[in-house]
Design a protein around this motif. Structure first.
Motif, PDB file in Angstrom:
ATOM      1  N   VAL A 101       0.846  -1.203   0.000  1.00  0.00           N
ATOM      2  CA  VAL A 101       0.000   0.000   0.000  1.00  0.00           C
ATOM      3  C   VAL A 101       0.874   1.243   0.000  1.00  0.00           C
ATOM      4  N   ALA A 102       1.902   1.256   0.826  1.00  0.00           N
ATOM      5  CA  ALA A 102       2.816   2.400   0.878  1.00  0.00           C
ATOM      6  C   ALA A 102       3.463   2.634  -0.480  1.00  0.00           C
ATOM      7  N   SER A 103       3.868   1.558  -1.140  1.00  0.00           N
ATOM      8  CA  SER A 103       4.492   1.677  -2.456  1.00  0.00           C
ATOM      9  C   SER A 103       3.507   2.182  -3.503  1.00  0.00           C
ATOM     10  N   GLU A 104       2.270   1.698  -3.431  1.00  0.00           N
ATOM     11  CA  GLU A 104       1.270   2.069  -4.431  1.00  0.00           C
ATOM     12  C   GLU A 104       0.826   3.526  -4.288  1.00  0.00           C
ATOM     13  N   VAL A 105       0.586   3.995  -3.079  1.00  0.00           N
ATOM     14  CA  VAL A 105       0.158   5.389  -2.923  1.00  0.00           C
ATOM     15  C   VAL A 105       1.285   6.339  -3.309  1.00  0.00           C
ATOM     16  N   THR A 106       2.519   5.909  -3.118  1.00  0.00           N
ATOM     17  CA  THR A 106       3.661   6.712  -3.573  1.00  0.00           C
ATOM     18  C   THR A 106       3.663   6.791  -5.092  1.00  0.00           C
ATOM     19  N   ARG A 107       3.435   5.662  -5.751  1.00  0.00           N
ATOM     20  CA  ARG A 107       3.380   5.632  -7.216  1.00  0.00           C
ATOM     21  C   ARG A 107       2.276   6.528  -7.747  1.00  0.00           C
ATOM     22  N   LEU A 108       1.172   6.645  -6.989  1.00  0.00           N
ATOM     23  CA  LEU A 108       0.049   7.482  -7.409  1.00  0.00           C
ATOM     24  C   LEU A 108       0.275   8.963  -7.125  1.00  0.00           C
ATOM     25  N   GLY A 109       1.395   9.301  -6.484  1.00  0.00           N
ATOM     26  CA  GLY A 109       1.736  10.700  -6.269  1.00  0.00           C
ATOM     27  C   GLY A 109       1.368  11.253  -4.901  1.00  0.00           C
ATOM     28  N   TYR A 110       0.984  10.388  -3.969  1.00  0.00           N
ATOM     29  CA  TYR A 110       0.660  10.842  -2.617  1.00  0.00           C
ATOM     30  C   TYR A 110       1.843  10.616  -1.680  1.00  0.00           C
ATOM     31  N   ALA A 111       1.854  11.379  -0.597  1.00  0.00           N
ATOM     32  CA  ALA A 111       2.866  11.158   0.429  1.00  0.00           C
ATOM     33  C   ALA A 111       2.603   9.803   1.078  1.00  0.00           C
ATOM     34  N   PRO A 112       3.607   8.930   1.164  1.00  0.00           N
ATOM     35  CA  PRO A 112       3.371   7.584   1.695  1.00  0.00           C
ATOM     36  C   PRO A 112       3.162   7.599   3.203  1.00  0.00           C
ATOM     37  N   PRO A 113       2.565   6.575   3.739  1.00  0.00           N
ATOM     38  CA  PRO A 113       2.421   6.490   5.188  1.00  0.00           C
ATOM     39  C   PRO A 113       3.744   6.131   5.844  1.00  0.00           C
ATOM     40  N   THR A 114       3.868   6.479   7.109  1.00  0.00           N
ATOM     41  CA  THR A 114       4.993   6.015   7.913  1.00  0.00           C
ATOM     42  C   THR A 114       4.574   4.695   8.546  1.00  0.00           C
ATOM     43  N   LEU A 115       5.233   3.624   8.143  1.00  0.00           N
ATOM     44  CA  LEU A 115       4.878   2.314   8.667  1.00  0.00           C
ATOM     45  C   LEU A 115       5.466   2.135  10.055  1.00  0.00           C
ATOM     46  N   TYR A 116       4.731   1.457  10.913  1.00  0.00           N
ATOM     47  CA  TYR A 116       5.159   1.277  12.294  1.00  0.00           C
ATOM     48  C   TYR A 116       6.367   0.342  12.373  1.00  0.00           C
ATOM     49  N   PRO A 117       7.192   0.495  13.405  1.00  0.00           N
ATOM     50  CA  PRO A 117       8.408  -0.324  13.530  1.00  0.00           C
ATOM     51  C   PRO A 117       8.161  -1.826  13.492  1.00  0.00           C
ATOM     52  N   TRP A 118       7.039  -2.299  14.064  1.00  0.00           N
ATOM     53  CA  TRP A 118       6.807  -3.744  14.051  1.00  0.00           C
ATOM     54  C   TRP A 118       6.626  -4.263  12.633  1.00  0.00           C
ATOM     55  N   VAL A 119       6.177  -3.364  11.719  1.00  0.00           N
ATOM     56  CA  VAL A 119       6.026  -3.754  10.310  1.00  0.00           C
ATOM     57  C   VAL A 119       7.387  -3.783   9.624  1.00  0.00           C
ATOM     58  N   THR A 120       8.128  -2.698   9.751  1.00  0.00           N
ATOM     59  CA  THR A 120       9.421  -2.604   9.067  1.00  0.00           C
ATOM     60  C   THR A 120      10.457  -3.559   9.636  1.00  0.00           C
ATOM     61  N   ASP A 121      10.338  -3.899  10.928  1.00  0.00           N
ATOM     62  CA  ASP A 121      11.302  -4.806  11.569  1.00  0.00           C
ATOM     63  C   ASP A 121      10.875  -6.265  11.500  1.00  0.00           C
ATOM     64  N   LYS A 122       9.778  -6.551  10.775  1.00  0.00           N
ATOM     65  CA  LYS A 122       9.299  -7.928  10.584  1.00  0.00           C
ATOM     66  C   LYS A 122       8.979  -8.626  11.904  1.00  0.00           C
ATOM     67  N   LYS A 123       8.301  -7.924  12.793  1.00  0.00           N
ATOM     68  CA  LYS A 123       7.953  -8.480  14.095  1.00  0.00           C
ATOM     69  C   LYS A 123       6.568  -9.141  14.046  1.00  0.00           C
ATOM     70  N   PRO A 124       6.200  -9.934  15.068  1.00  0.00           N
ATOM     71  CA  PRO A 124       4.848 -10.510  15.149  1.00  0.00           C
ATOM     72  C   PRO A 124       3.803  -9.416  15.345  1.00  0.00           C
ATOM     73  N   LEU A 125       2.537  -9.785  15.221  1.00  0.00           N
ATOM     74  CA  LEU A 125       1.466  -8.823  15.448  1.00  0.00           C
ATOM     75  C   LEU A 125       1.549  -8.289  16.874  1.00  0.00           C
ATOM     76  N   PRO A 126       1.412  -6.971  17.067  1.00  0.00           N
ATOM     77  CA  PRO A 126       1.473  -6.396  18.410  1.00  0.00           C
ATOM     78  C   PRO A 126       0.230  -6.732  19.227  1.00  0.00           C
ATOM     79  N   PRO A 127       0.296  -6.574  20.553  1.00  0.00           N
ATOM     80  CA  PRO A 127      -0.827  -6.938  21.426  1.00  0.00           C
ATOM     81  C   PRO A 127      -2.111  -6.158  21.164  1.00  0.00           C
ATOM     82  N   ASP A 128      -2.006  -4.953  20.566  1.00  0.00           N
ATOM     83  CA  ASP A 128      -3.216  -4.167  20.356  1.00  0.00           C
ATOM     84  C   ASP A 128      -4.017  -4.618  19.130  1.00  0.00           C
ATOM     85  N   PHE A 129      -3.520  -5.628  18.393  1.00  0.00           N
ATOM     86  CA  PHE A 129      -4.327  -6.218  17.328  1.00  0.00           C
ATOM     87  C   PHE A 129      -5.455  -7.016  17.979  1.00  0.00           C
ATOM     88  N   ILE A 130      -6.645  -6.907  17.421  1.00  0.00           N
ATOM     89  CA  ILE A 130      -7.816  -7.555  18.019  1.00  0.00           C
ATOM     90  C   ILE A 130      -8.561  -8.373  16.968  1.00  0.00           C
TER      91      ILE A 130
END
Length: 300
Positions: free
Chosen positions: A179-208
């Motif tokens: 999604v971040a890559s696609e919105v960038t390709r479309l000309g929008y400012a990309p989102p800042t992905l959370y560290p657990w995403v970029t660091d390849k961590k398990p789902l955080p406890p606040d996932f429900i």
């Protein structure tokens, strides 16, 4: 059915949570991917745009069905929040009236967007969140069993062992990256992905879970792999049917309500047809009895 030990197994839901955020000072992305409204007759329906993985990417990368969308977190002094509190009699502060008066231009713009452009309201935002939701891998160890505890009627309470696996976390992380890559390709400012995403961590406890329980009496033509057959009848128990999301072999990423209704209508039609066959058979039998030799002799 009991020999297969499948009742209660393969419990699934839709894990959901936040994966990143967009710059709140650049809300132009909301104009294309925020809330929008569709009118049908006198009714108006609100929808939220979203992103999903393409079948090709899913096959190539071995990903689950997954979806992402934008959530808007409004500030407390957002004029629309303020006017909602005033209308419902929940306002106890002059700040709400001040927010409505000083930001009347935002109310006018929002009303125009809502009525004419069929878009979401322009609001004072604290954050623009990128959220994700995924289906799950059917896991036999994710299950419902009966506990030793009982309710006040003496009925055993359920014990829930809901498991979330790495396949779900990997699918969500990869969806966020795409999604971040696609919105960038479309000309929008990309989102800042959370560290657990970029660091390849398990789902955080606040996932429900999102309240879409699925599985537990899964469907299969093979009694060794499922509890019900394709007609929703329990294997080995003639006349016992189970209809609901518990029979889904997999969950997909979409809300299950429409499929549940479709299954219920289908099962009702089958039961109706089955009932008519029984009734017709009974009528034929009754007709045969009334024309039996005994009846003829009596008439004579």
């Amino acid at each position: 059915m009991s020999a297969s030990d499948l009742v209660g197994r393969f419990l699934m839901d839709h894990p959901r949570g936040e994966v990143g955020s967009f710059d709140v000072k650049s809300p132009e992305i909301l104009r294309h991917f925020g809330l929008h409204h569709v009118s049908s007759g006198a009714r108006s329906y609100r929808f939220r745009h979203g992103f999903r993985l393409s079948p090709a990417v899913q096959r190539e990368e071995g990903l689950l069905n997954c979806t992402a969308w934008l959530d808007e977190d409004a500030l407390d002094d957002d004029p629309w929040r303020a006017i909602t509190r005033i209308v419902h009699g929940e306002s106890r502060s002059v700040k709400d009236f001040r927010a409505v008066v000083t930001q009347a231009d935002m109310l006018v713009k929002g009303a125009f967007d809502l009525a004419v452009r069929k878009r979401g309201l322009a609001r004072r935002l604290k954050a623009i969140i990128l959220s994700c939701m995924t289906e799950q891998v059917p896991d036999p160890d994710s299950r419902i069993t009966l506990s030793d505890r009982k309710d006040r009627f003496g009925v055993p309470l359920s014990r829930i062992a809901w498991k979330v696996n790495e396949a779900e976390a990997r699918s969500i992380r990869r969806t966020a990256e795409l999604v971040a890559s696609e919105v960038t390709r479309l000309g929008y400012a990309p989102p800042t992905l959370y560290p657990w995403v970029t660091d390849k961590k398990p789902l955080p406890p606040d996932f429900i879970d999102i309240g879409h329980p699925t599985g537990a009496t899964r469907m299969s033509d093979d009694p060794a792999k499922g509890v019900v057959d394709a007609t929703c009848q329990v294997h080995g128990v003639d006349g016992l049917f189970v209809v609901g999301s518990s029979v889904f072999p997999t969950a997909g990423h979409a809300n299950p309500t429409q499929m549940i209704v479709a299954l219920a209508i289908r099962a009702a039609d089958m039961l109706k047809a089955r009932h008519l066959v029984v009734c017709n058979t009974a009528m034929c039998l009754l007709s045969w009895l009334t024309e039996s030799p005994l009846s003829v002799l009596t008439d004579a």
